[in-house]
Design an enzyme around this catalytic site. Structure first.
Site, short mmCIF file in Angstrom:
data_model
loop_
_atom_site.label_atom_id
_atom_site.label_comp_id
_atom_site.label_asym_id
_atom_site.label_seq_id
_atom_site.Cartn_x
_atom_site.Cartn_y
_atom_site.Cartn_z
N LYS A 122 0.84 -1.21 0.00
CA LYS A 122 0.00 0.00 0.00
C LYS A 122 0.87 1.25 0.00
O LYS A 122 0.54 2.25 -0.64
CB LYS A 122 -0.92 0.02 1.23
CG LYS A 122 -2.08 -0.92 1.12
CD LYS A 122 -3.21 -0.33 0.29
CE LYS A 122 -4.37 -1.28 0.19
NZ LYS A 122 -5.45 -0.81 -0.66
N LYS A 128 -6.15 -10.13 -12.33
CA LYS A 128 -7.29 -10.60 -11.57
C LYS A 128 -8.47 -9.66 -11.82
O LYS A 128 -8.27 -8.43 -11.89
CB LYS A 128 -6.88 -10.57 -10.09
CG LYS A 128 -7.86 -11.18 -9.16
CD LYS A 128 -7.30 -11.15 -7.75
CE LYS A 128 -8.40 -11.45 -6.77
NZ LYS A 128 -8.02 -11.37 -5.40
N LYS A 134 -12.22 -4.03 -9.88
CA LYS A 134 -12.68 -2.71 -10.31
C LYS A 134 -11.50 -1.82 -10.70
O LYS A 134 -11.56 -1.08 -11.68
CB LYS A 134 -13.48 -2.07 -9.18
CG LYS A 134 -14.38 -0.97 -9.71
CD LYS A 134 -15.22 -0.36 -8.63
CE LYS A 134 -16.02 0.78 -9.23
NZ LYS A 134 -16.59 1.65 -8.24
#
Ligand code: SF4
Length: 324
Positions: A112, A192, A195
């Protein structure tokens, strides 16, 4: 007595067939064996969401998808994380027993940091602590996870052990229910389905929209012309036939390898099969969507039931920690 399962998902918008095949079908099945608590984890979403203007519609949409897919609010508790504020209190308490070094070495935290260097917030570091609070606030004993999520659950178990060691046995150590979530690739055939990769087929699309999306999918890149033999084993459309059209996969593989079928027809057939498989879901979803209050009521009732358990746990934790 049935064991309690906890699982949650971030409200990122309408669910897609990757979510459906990977998680939702499993959630539905678990209801037969366990007392399930399913949570829309909106606070977690805030760690990477700076614009929250769509948060409420995302929550509504994920709840619609879940219920229409068979997650049953009569049998399971379905609610929104922030509607049970005790989870934030428990998160704070758990943060006092969790060494910072444990959190800084979590691989997803490091990822992240790379993904959103402009927004490395405190919530990102504490994410696993809040995840632990999510589970143990309800004293859930079972958490369905894929292999890649095992380290997160192990961290939760370590936090529980430490709390129990310091303050006495309070929480059961949650155990993983290892589930082989199939890796569903998106329309690009590479990443994968998700969104953020803009490669999804959403469950709630119309038949026409689904067909249009499927027709844009990448297939076997080596098959440039209709008469070229194809390689179904590397084609994502073929993989999706395996889930939505298992009776015909052998025949499709043979016809693809011998160029008896073209990609356009193969995709049209897949779209038909997806639309047929999702028709009952779409019907239920449309009926639910016509009455938004119904979903609001389900989430309010879920929060009320979750809160009964949460309050009891928090009262016990306060006593254990010497706060009462
Ligand atoms: S015919 Fe079907 S399985 Fe073969 S490459 Fe084309 S889309 Fe894929």
């Amino acid at each position: 007595m049935r064991k309690r399962v906890f699982s949650g998902a971030r409200p990122t918008g309408r669910q897609h067939i990757g979510n459906y095949l990977g998680a939702i079908q499993n959630y539905v099945k678990l209801q037969d064996e366990y007392d399930c608590i399913y949570c829309v984890v909106d606070i977690h979403a805030l760690t990477s969401m700076q614009d929250t203007s769509e948060l409420q519609s995302n929550i509504h949409n994920i709840a619609l998808d879940w219920i229409a897919a068979g997650m049953d609010p009569e049998r399971s508790i379905i609610f929104v994380q922030s509607h049970v504020p005790e989870v934030m209190e428990l998160h704070t308490f758990l943060s006092m027993v969790t060494p910072l070094s444990w959190l800084l070495r979590v691989p997803t935290f490091k990822e992240k940091v790379k993904l959103q260097p402009e927004n490395v917030n405190y919530g990102l570091v504490g994410y696993p602590v809040l995840q632990t609070a999510d589970i143990i606030l309800y004293k859930a004993e079972v958490v369905p996870v894929g292999e890649d999520q095992l380290p997160h659950l192990e961290l939760a178990r370590e936090i529980v052990r430490r709390f129990n060691f310091q303050f006495g046995d309070t929480f059961p150590e949650p155990k993983a229910k290892l589930t082989s979530f199939p890796l569903i690739l998106g329309l690009d055939g590479e990443n994968k389905m998700g969104k953020s990769s803009n490669n999804t087929i959403e469950l709630a699309l119309s038949d026409k929209e689904t067909t249009e999306k499927v027709m844009t999918a990448v297939t076997d890149p080596a098959r440039q012309y209709r008469h070229d033999p194809g390689h179904p084993e590397i084609c994502n459309i073929y993989r999706l036939h395996n889930y939505f059209n298992p009776a015909e996969t052998d025949s499709i593989a043979e016809q693809c390898r011998t160029a008896k079928v073209g990609c356009v027809d193969c995709k049209k057939l897949l779209a038909e099969r997806i639309n047929a498989a999702l028709a009952p879901f779409r019907e239920r979803r449309a009926a639910l969507a016509a009455d938004p209050q119904q979903v609001k009521d389900v989430l309010a009732d879920g929060a009320r039931r979750a809160r009964v358990i949460a309050r009891e746990t928090i009262s016990e934790v306060r006593q254990r920690m010497g706060l009462i």
